[in-house]
Scaffold this motif. Sequence first.
Motif, mmCIF file in Angstrom:
data_model
loop_
_atom_site.group_PDB
_atom_site.id
_atom_site.type_symbol
_atom_site.label_atom_id
_atom_site.label_comp_id
_atom_site.label_asym_id
_atom_site.label_seq_id
_atom_site.Cartn_x
_atom_site.Cartn_y
_atom_site.Cartn_z
ATOM 1 N N ILE A 177 -62.337 -123.793 -21.811
ATOM 2 C CA ILE A 177 -63.402 -123.508 -22.782
ATOM 3 C C ILE A 177 -64.012 -122.125 -22.563
ATOM 4 C CG2 ILE A 177 -65.656 -124.247 -23.663
ATOM 5 C CD1 ILE A 177 -64.802 -127.131 -22.754
ATOM 6 N N VAL A 178 -64.534 -121.869 -21.367
ATOM 7 C CA VAL A 178 -65.320 -120.658 -21.143
ATOM 8 C C VAL A 178 -64.453 -119.401 -21.205
ATOM 9 C CG1 VAL A 178 -66.790 -119.411 -19.514
ATOM 10 C CG2 VAL A 178 -67.083 -121.880 -19.835
ATOM 11 N N TYR A 179 -63.377 -119.342 -20.426
ATOM 12 C CA TYR A 179 -62.565 -118.126 -20.415
ATOM 13 C C TYR A 179 -61.917 -117.834 -21.767
ATOM 14 C CZ TYR A 179 -63.033 -117.831 -15.307
ATOM 15 O OH TYR A 179 -63.522 -117.711 -14.027
ATOM 16 N N PRO A 180 -61.322 -118.815 -22.449
ATOM 17 C CA PRO A 180 -60.771 -118.507 -23.775
ATOM 18 C C PRO A 180 -61.817 -117.957 -24.743
ATOM 19 C CG PRO A 180 -59.864 -120.570 -22.989
ATOM 20 C CD PRO A 180 -60.951 -120.180 -22.022
ATOM 21 N N ALA A 181 -63.021 -118.545 -24.733
ATOM 22 C CA ALA A 181 -64.087 -118.049 -25.611
ATOM 23 C C ALA A 181 -64.505 -116.638 -25.208
ATOM 24 C CB ALA A 181 -65.283 -118.991 -25.574
ATOM 25 N N LEU A 182 -64.607 -116.398 -23.905
ATOM 26 C CA LEU A 182 -64.998 -115.084 -23.412
ATOM 27 C C LEU A 182 -63.966 -114.024 -23.788
ATOM 28 C CD1 LEU A 182 -66.687 -113.135 -21.654
ATOM 29 C CD2 LEU A 182 -65.412 -113.999 -19.669
ATOM 30 N N LEU A 183 -62.703 -114.313 -23.576
ATOM 31 C CA LEU A 183 -61.653 -113.332 -23.865
ATOM 32 C C LEU A 183 -61.567 -113.026 -25.351
ATOM 33 C CD1 LEU A 183 -58.860 -114.499 -21.397
ATOM 34 C CD2 LEU A 183 -60.585 -112.714 -21.078
ATOM 35 N N LYS A 184 -61.737 -114.044 -26.176
ATOM 36 C CA LYS A 184 -61.719 -113.830 -27.623
ATOM 37 C C LYS A 184 -62.893 -112.957 -28.053
ATOM 38 C CE LYS A 184 -61.683 -116.279 -32.035
ATOM 39 N NZ LYS A 184 -61.729 -117.604 -32.695
ATOM 40 N N MET A 185 -64.080 -113.250 -27.552
ATOM 41 C CA MET A 185 -65.261 -112.467 -27.895
ATOM 42 C C MET A 185 -65.125 -111.036 -27.389
ATOM 43 S SD MET A 185 -68.263 -112.442 -29.342
ATOM 44 C CE MET A 185 -68.719 -114.181 -29.490
ATOM 45 N N LEU A 186 -64.608 -110.876 -26.163
ATOM 46 C CA LEU A 186 -64.438 -109.551 -25.594
ATOM 47 C C LEU A 186 -63.473 -108.725 -26.443
ATOM 48 C CD1 LEU A 186 -64.173 -108.702 -21.864
ATOM 49 C CD2 LEU A 186 -62.551 -107.692 -23.438
ATOM 50 N N ALA A 187 -62.355 -109.323 -26.848
ATOM 51 C CA ALA A 187 -61.373 -108.610 -27.674
ATOM 52 C C ALA A 187 -61.982 -108.196 -29.006
ATOM 53 C CB ALA A 187 -60.138 -109.488 -27.896
ATOM 54 N N ASN A 188 -62.746 -109.102 -29.630
ATOM 55 C CA ASN A 188 -63.376 -108.792 -30.916
ATOM 56 C C ASN A 188 -64.353 -107.616 -30.778
ATOM 57 O OD1 ASN A 188 -61.986 -110.842 -32.196
ATOM 58 N ND2 ASN A 188 -63.661 -112.316 -32.069
ATOM 59 N N GLN A 189 -65.170 -107.659 -29.745
ATOM 60 C CA GLN A 189 -66.151 -106.597 -29.571
ATOM 61 C C GLN A 189 -65.487 -105.272 -29.217
ATOM 62 O OE1 GLN A 189 -69.399 -107.733 -27.035
ATOM 63 N NE2 GLN A 189 -70.048 -109.357 -28.393
ATOM 64 N N TRP A 190 -64.442 -105.340 -28.405
ATOM 65 C CA TRP A 190 -63.718 -104.112 -28.041
ATOM 66 C C TRP A 190 -63.089 -103.483 -29.278
ATOM 67 C CZ3 TRP A 190 -63.515 -101.460 -23.526
ATOM 68 C CH2 TRP A 190 -62.560 -100.426 -23.425
ATOM 69 N N ASN A 191 -62.458 -104.296 -30.103
ATOM 70 C CA ASN A 191 -61.801 -103.777 -31.306
ATOM 71 C C ASN A 191 -62.801 -103.169 -32.278
ATOM 72 O OD1 ASN A 191 -59.269 -104.507 -30.362
ATOM 73 N ND2 ASN A 191 -59.305 -106.500 -31.369
ATOM 74 N N GLN A 192 -63.985 -103.762 -32.366
ATOM 75 C CA GLN A 192 -65.015 -103.209 -33.244
ATOM 76 C C GLN A 192 -65.516 -101.853 -32.768
ATOM 77 O OE1 GLN A 192 -68.156 -106.119 -33.593
ATOM 78 N NE2 GLN A 192 -66.802 -107.677 -34.476
ATOM 79 N N LYS A 193 -65.589 -101.678 -31.454
ATOM 80 C CA LYS A 193 -66.175 -100.451 -30.910
ATOM 81 C C LYS A 193 -65.164 -99.343 -30.618
ATOM 82 C CE LYS A 193 -68.533 -102.287 -27.481
ATOM 83 N NZ LYS A 193 -69.488 -102.402 -26.336
ATOM 84 N N TYR A 194 -63.961 -99.725 -30.203
ATOM 85 C CA TYR A 194 -63.054 -98.733 -29.658
ATOM 86 C C TYR A 194 -61.702 -98.602 -30.359
ATOM 87 C CZ TYR A 194 -66.478 -98.940 -25.897
ATOM 88 O OH TYR A 194 -67.646 -98.926 -25.173
ATOM 89 N N THR A 195 -61.474 -99.332 -31.445
ATOM 90 C CA THR A 195 -60.183 -99.168 -32.153
ATOM 91 C C THR A 195 -60.433 -98.872 -33.615
ATOM 92 O OG1 THR A 195 -60.004 -101.554 -32.590
ATOM 93 C CG2 THR A 195 -58.939 -100.703 -30.602
#
Length: 195
Positions: A177-195
């Motif tokens: 639960i926690v890591y999959p949610a964290l990794l998904k959120m991290l990827a979304n935020q990274w893509n919004q800011k840096y790609t």
Amino acid sequence: MDNLRSSHESQPWQAHQITDGFRIEDVWLLPININAATPIRNIQDTFVEAISQIGTQGFAGLLFQFRNWLGRVFGWEDPNITNQELPPGVLKKRFAEKTRTPVHDLPKGGFSHFDLVYQLENEVMLEIENKTVQAAIHLAKAVDGQAVSARMAIYVKPNGLFGQVYMLVIKPFRHWIVYPALLKMLANQWNQKYT
């Protein structure tokens, strides 16, 4: 996961020098595209934002809130452990001793109950200590040949039998639960800011 753990252990991290007595609990590849010039601070900031977000959303958020409630009810968060009063053996104190730097001269920061231990060019470590466990989050830029990847490793030192049982009980929640949610959120935020 074993290959990733072996690769992590083979890297020349500062973390290896100060985590004697700790075990590597988890190693995860962060789902973000980076290169050798990517500042480690960008990875750290995005990670902190992501974990703050999942702490308030969905089932992972409910788990965080439930854990915080349990900590308050049963007194798992030790009020005597602060950034000013570091007990012997914590990672920040070890890093200060190894680098011969006064603790008060080390960088300040962190999030929630986590304190920043150090921030170097390719790695950063944050730690937490309470009545269940001493633990650290290690974020790093790993270089394997021409490939550069971002990784997260979790170091733990359970506090007694209760801490060992606690880590076993929360393992499936972390992994499913926690890591999959964290990794998904991290990827979304990274893509919004840096790609």
